[in-house]
Design a protein around this motif. Structure first.
Motif, short mmCIF file in Angstrom:
data_model
loop_
_atom_site.label_atom_id
_atom_site.label_comp_id
_atom_site.label_asym_id
_atom_site.label_seq_id
_atom_site.Cartn_x
_atom_site.Cartn_y
_atom_site.Cartn_z
N ALA A 26 0.90 -1.21 -0.02
CA ALA A 26 -0.12 -0.07 0.12
C ALA A 26 0.88 1.17 0.20
O ALA A 26 0.59 2.28 -0.70
CB ALA A 26 -0.88 -0.06 1.36
N LEU A 27 2.09 1.38 0.77
CA LEU A 27 2.83 2.32 0.78
C LEU A 27 3.57 2.32 -0.55
O LEU A 27 3.58 3.61 -1.05
CB LEU A 27 3.88 2.17 1.93
CG LEU A 27 5.01 3.24 2.15
CD1 LEU A 27 4.10 4.52 2.58
CD2 LEU A 27 6.04 2.78 3.14
N ILE A 45 11.54 6.71 2.62
CA ILE A 45 11.08 5.67 3.35
C ILE A 45 12.17 4.88 4.32
O ILE A 45 13.31 4.62 3.59
CB ILE A 45 10.43 4.87 2.69
CG1 ILE A 45 9.37 5.25 1.71
CG2 ILE A 45 9.56 3.80 3.52
CD1 ILE A 45 8.20 5.91 2.27
N MET A 46 11.85 4.99 5.45
CA MET A 46 12.94 4.24 6.64
C MET A 46 12.37 3.17 7.01
O MET A 46 11.33 3.12 7.82
CB MET A 46 13.33 5.17 7.42
CG MET A 46 14.33 6.45 7.01
SD MET A 46 14.61 7.74 8.35
CE MET A 46 12.90 8.35 8.30
N ILE A 59 8.65 8.24 7.51
CA ILE A 59 8.09 8.45 6.12
C ILE A 59 8.61 10.02 6.21
O ILE A 59 8.03 10.67 7.03
CB ILE A 59 6.81 8.27 5.70
CG1 ILE A 59 6.53 6.76 5.73
CG2 ILE A 59 6.49 8.97 4.34
CD1 ILE A 59 4.84 6.55 5.73
N ILE A 60 9.59 10.48 5.19
CA ILE A 60 9.90 11.67 5.27
C ILE A 60 9.78 12.41 4.02
O ILE A 60 9.92 11.88 2.89
CB ILE A 60 11.61 12.03 5.37
CG1 ILE A 60 12.00 11.36 6.70
CG2 ILE A 60 11.87 13.43 5.28
CD1 ILE A 60 11.58 11.80 7.87
N ARG A 61 8.60 13.55 3.90
CA ARG A 61 8.21 14.16 2.69
C ARG A 61 8.67 15.32 2.50
O ARG A 61 8.52 16.19 3.60
CB ARG A 61 6.84 13.83 2.52
CG ARG A 61 6.10 12.51 2.48
CD ARG A 61 4.65 12.43 1.77
NE ARG A 61 4.71 12.87 0.39
CZ ARG A 61 4.40 11.99 -0.50
NH1 ARG A 61 3.99 10.83 -0.16
NH2 ARG A 61 4.20 12.37 -1.62
N LYS A 62 8.94 16.03 1.33
CA LYS A 62 9.35 17.40 1.15
C LYS A 62 8.26 17.98 0.32
O LYS A 62 8.21 17.38 -0.81
CB LYS A 62 10.62 17.39 0.64
CG LYS A 62 11.39 18.74 0.81
CD LYS A 62 13.02 18.66 0.55
CE LYS A 62 13.33 20.17 0.62
NZ LYS A 62 14.79 20.09 0.60
N LEU A 84 -6.36 3.52 4.70
CA LEU A 84 -5.88 2.22 4.56
C LEU A 84 -4.79 1.99 5.68
O LEU A 84 -4.74 0.94 6.34
CB LEU A 84 -5.34 1.95 3.31
CG LEU A 84 -4.56 0.69 3.04
CD1 LEU A 84 -5.69 -0.37 3.22
CD2 LEU A 84 -4.18 0.64 1.54
N ALA A 85 -3.86 3.14 5.95
CA ALA A 85 -2.81 3.15 6.99
C ALA A 85 -3.37 3.09 8.21
O ALA A 85 -2.84 2.08 9.00
CB ALA A 85 -2.03 4.32 6.73
#
Length: 188
Positions: A26-27, A45-46, A59-62, A84-85
């Motif tokens: 899903a991710l 993603i870690m 999860i790091i998003r910029k 979903l998460a």
């Protein structure tokens, strides 16, 4: 109104036991679909280390700016993913905006946390001042005859390297309880 500064968001989620494969699928699908949304500047993603008992994902998003973050959070893709998460993870996860220097102020193996900027500024000064002073006394005389740009690049590369791999890890350990005192007061 668009804001010029980028925004980095850290999301930490703990996957329910037995849901790891479904969460990974899903991710992956969500990341692929969401990267085409306006203002996306990347995602990292870690995953838990192989063989570890951890089920925590980072999860790091910029985002290009605050408007892009707002648009992302209200997008159908994000709303669907979040639902979903929630089914696949424990709780709603932790979401924090980062200012950029958190990696200097976080001990290895702990999640990145947003810290008060004034504390990061003081800790950074405590690292930069002695490093710059020592380098001015030691390598500056040797590189002074060099081309200005080359000498300046060597000096600044030395400052950054020493801060990143030597000085800031020490300062982080020494000042850890002070840097994170606000977190400790609010944690259960």
């Amino acid at each position: 109104m668009n804001q010029p500064s980028t925004i980095t968001v850290s999301i930490t989620r703990t996957v329910k036991p037995g849901c790891e494969a479904a969460f990974e699928r899903a991710l992956h699908e969500f990341v692929q679909r969401s990267l085409v949304l306006p203002g996306q500047m990347g995602v990292h993603i870690m995953r838990p280390a192989p063989g570890s008992a951890s089920r925590e994902y980072g999860i790091i998003r910029k985002f290009a700016n605050r408007d892009a973050l707002t648009e992302f959070r209200t997008s159908p893709e994000y709303i669907e993913w979040n639902g979903l998460a929630m089914e696949l993870t424990e709780g709603s996860g932790r979401v924090e905006e980062l200012t950029g220097l958190e990696s200097w102020f976080t001990l290895p193996g702990t999640p990145l946390r947003a810290l008060p900027k004034w504390k990061m500024a003081i800790a950074t000064f405590l690292g930069v001042f002695p490093v710059a002073t020592i380098l001015n006394l030691t390598i500056s005389p040797a590189i002074r005859p060099w081309n200005f740009l080359v000498g300046n690049a060597v000096f600044n590369a030395s400052v950054v390297a020493l801060l990143t791999w030597v000085v800031m890890p020490v300062i982080t350990r020494v000042l850890h309880s002070w840097l994170h005192s606000d977190e400790m007061k609010t944690s259960p």
